[in-house]
Design a protein around this motif. Structure first.
Motif, PDB file in Angstrom:
ATOM      1  N   ARG A   1      -2.388  -0.662   0.552  1.00  0.00           N
ATOM      2  CA  ARG A   1      -3.187  -0.711  -0.675  1.00  0.00           C
ATOM      3  C   ARG A   1      -2.677   0.330  -1.662  1.00  0.00           C
ATOM      4  O   ARG A   1      -2.264   1.424  -1.293  1.00  0.00           O
ATOM      5  N   SER A   2      -2.732  -0.003  -2.912  1.00  0.00           N
ATOM      6  CA  SER A   2      -2.301   0.922  -3.956  1.00  0.00           C
ATOM      7  C   SER A   2      -3.471   1.859  -4.288  1.00  0.00           C
ATOM      8  O   SER A   2      -4.196   1.652  -5.256  1.00  0.00           O
ATOM      9  N   TRP A   3      -3.652   2.867  -3.454  1.00  0.00           N
ATOM     10  CA  TRP A   3      -4.748   3.816  -3.631  1.00  0.00           C
ATOM     11  C   TRP A   3      -4.478   4.721  -4.818  1.00  0.00           C
ATOM     12  O   TRP A   3      -3.417   5.322  -4.911  1.00  0.00           O
ATOM     13  N   SER A   4      -5.437   4.883  -5.675  1.00  0.00           N
ATOM     14  CA  SER A   4      -5.329   5.905  -6.717  1.00  0.00           C
ATOM     15  C   SER A   4      -6.013   7.162  -6.177  1.00  0.00           C
ATOM     16  O   SER A   4      -6.853   7.088  -5.272  1.00  0.00           O
TER      17      SER A   4
ATOM     18  N   GLN B   1       0.600   9.029   1.947  1.00  0.00           N
ATOM     19  CA  GLN B   1       0.571   7.571   1.915  1.00  0.00           C
ATOM     20  C   GLN B   1       1.974   6.995   2.134  1.00  0.00           C
ATOM     21  O   GLN B   1       2.134   6.015   2.855  1.00  0.00           O
ATOM     22  N   GLN B   2       2.980   7.606   1.555  1.00  0.00           N
ATOM     23  CA  GLN B   2       4.347   7.123   1.751  1.00  0.00           C
ATOM     24  C   GLN B   2       4.772   7.212   3.210  1.00  0.00           C
ATOM     25  O   GLN B   2       5.413   6.308   3.735  1.00  0.00           O
TER      26      GLN B   2
ATOM     27  N   ASP C   1      12.264   0.514  -4.223  1.00  0.00           N
ATOM     28  CA  ASP C   1      11.367   1.655  -4.002  1.00  0.00           C
ATOM     29  C   ASP C   1      11.262   1.961  -2.511  1.00  0.00           C
ATOM     30  O   ASP C   1      11.298   3.126  -2.099  1.00  0.00           O
ATOM     31  N   PHE C   2      11.132   0.923  -1.698  1.00  0.00           N
ATOM     32  CA  PHE C   2      11.071   1.077  -0.247  1.00  0.00           C
ATOM     33  C   PHE C   2      12.310   1.794   0.275  1.00  0.00           C
ATOM     34  O   PHE C   2      12.216   2.742   1.050  1.00  0.00           O
ATOM     35  N   ARG C   3      13.494   1.359  -0.152  1.00  0.00           N
ATOM     36  CA  ARG C   3      14.740   1.983   0.325  1.00  0.00           C
ATOM     37  C   ARG C   3      14.836   3.446  -0.104  1.00  0.00           C
ATOM     38  O   ARG C   3      15.307   4.295   0.647  1.00  0.00           O
TER      39      ARG C   3
ATOM     40  N   VAL D   1       9.224  -6.919   4.250  1.00  0.00           N
ATOM     41  CA  VAL D   1       8.727  -5.710   4.912  1.00  0.00           C
ATOM     42  C   VAL D   1       8.221  -4.727   3.860  1.00  0.00           C
ATOM     43  O   VAL D   1       7.134  -4.157   4.007  1.00  0.00           O
ATOM     44  N   ALA D   2       8.991  -4.550   2.792  1.00  0.00           N
ATOM     45  CA  ALA D   2       8.585  -3.645   1.712  1.00  0.00           C
ATOM     46  C   ALA D   2       7.255  -4.086   1.117  1.00  0.00           C
ATOM     47  O   ALA D   2       6.354  -3.264   0.896  1.00  0.00           O
ATOM     48  N   GLU D   3       7.113  -5.376   0.891  1.00  0.00           N
ATOM     49  CA  GLU D   3       5.878  -5.916   0.314  1.00  0.00           C
ATOM     50  C   GLU D   3       4.690  -5.712   1.253  1.00  0.00           C
ATOM     51  O   GLU D   3       3.624  -5.248   0.836  1.00  0.00           O
ATOM     52  N   LEU D   4       4.861  -6.027   2.533  1.00  0.00           N
ATOM     53  CA  LEU D   4       3.768  -5.893   3.499  1.00  0.00           C
ATOM     54  C   LEU D   4       3.377  -4.441   3.753  1.00  0.00           C
ATOM     55  O   LEU D   4       2.231  -4.141   4.083  1.00  0.00           O
ATOM     56  N   ALA D   5       4.345  -3.541   3.612  1.00  0.00           N
ATOM     57  CA  ALA D   5       4.059  -2.120   3.833  1.00  0.00           C
ATOM     58  C   ALA D   5       3.441  -1.461   2.603  1.00  0.00           C
ATOM     59  O   ALA D   5       2.969  -0.329   2.680  1.00  0.00           O
ATOM     60  N   GLY D   6       3.455  -2.173   1.461  1.00  0.00           N
ATOM     61  CA  GLY D   6       2.787  -1.650   0.277  1.00  0.00           C
ATOM     62  C   GLY D   6       3.688  -1.045  -0.775  1.00  0.00           C
ATOM     63  O   GLY D   6       3.205  -0.430  -1.726  1.00  0.00           O
ATOM     64  N   PHE D   7       4.988  -1.221  -0.651  1.00  0.00           N
ATOM     65  CA  PHE D   7       5.901  -0.684  -1.654  1.00  0.00           C
ATOM     66  C   PHE D   7       5.983  -1.631  -2.842  1.00  0.00           C
ATOM     67  O   PHE D   7       5.856  -2.847  -2.695  1.00  0.00           O
TER      68      PHE D   7
END
Length: 140
Positions: free
Chosen positions: A41-44, A75-76, A108-110, A97-103
């Motif tokens: 989730r994109s937590w603020s 969070q990262q 950005d994931f790499r 994988v990047a999408e499911l992990a929230g990146f």
């Protein structure tokens, strides 16, 4: 006979899900629990502060003081841990994988992966999920 040894505060924490939780501050724990329940989730900081029942500014200070890491850094790390688990599933692309992990993107994931793990996600996958991490290579 099995004897469990209690880990000291200065001993390294092996699980990213437990790292930075060796403190007793309840507000920080509430924020960490919220992130751990849904790391993608994109937590603020404002949302986490509401979960912790403190102001965003105060949560940022508390995180640094008690957890020794920033809210975003925490969070990262959990997202990278989730991505590590997902990479074991060979049918998923690195982008998925990047999408499911929230990146936000595979790029950005790499970038985050390189900072926390070293190497590339593909290198870990090629090693069958047994690749060493940056933390494994650093002296204690």
């Amino acid at each position: 006979m099995v004897v469990y040894q209690r880990r000291g505060g200065n001993d390294p924490q092996l699980s990213p899900w437990l790292a930075h939780r060796n403190h007793l501050h309840p507000a920080v724990h509430r924020a960490q629990d919220a992130i751990a329940q849904d790391p993608a989730r994109s937590w603020s900081v404002d949302e986490l502060a509401a979960q912790a029942h403190v102001s965003a500014r105060h949560l940022t200070r508390l995180f640094a003081e008690h957890a020794g890491i920033s809210v975003v850094g925490y969070q990262q790390r959990l997202r990278v841990a989730r991505a590590r688990e997902l990479l074991a599933e060979r049918q998923l692309s690195v982008e998925r994988v990047a999408e499911l992990a929230g990146f936000a993107s595979a790029r950005d994931f790499r970038r985050v992966w390189q900072r926390h793990e070293g190497g590339t996600p593909s290198t870990l996958r090629a090693a069958g999920g047994r690749g060493s991490t940056l933390a494994d290579r650093q002296p204690s």
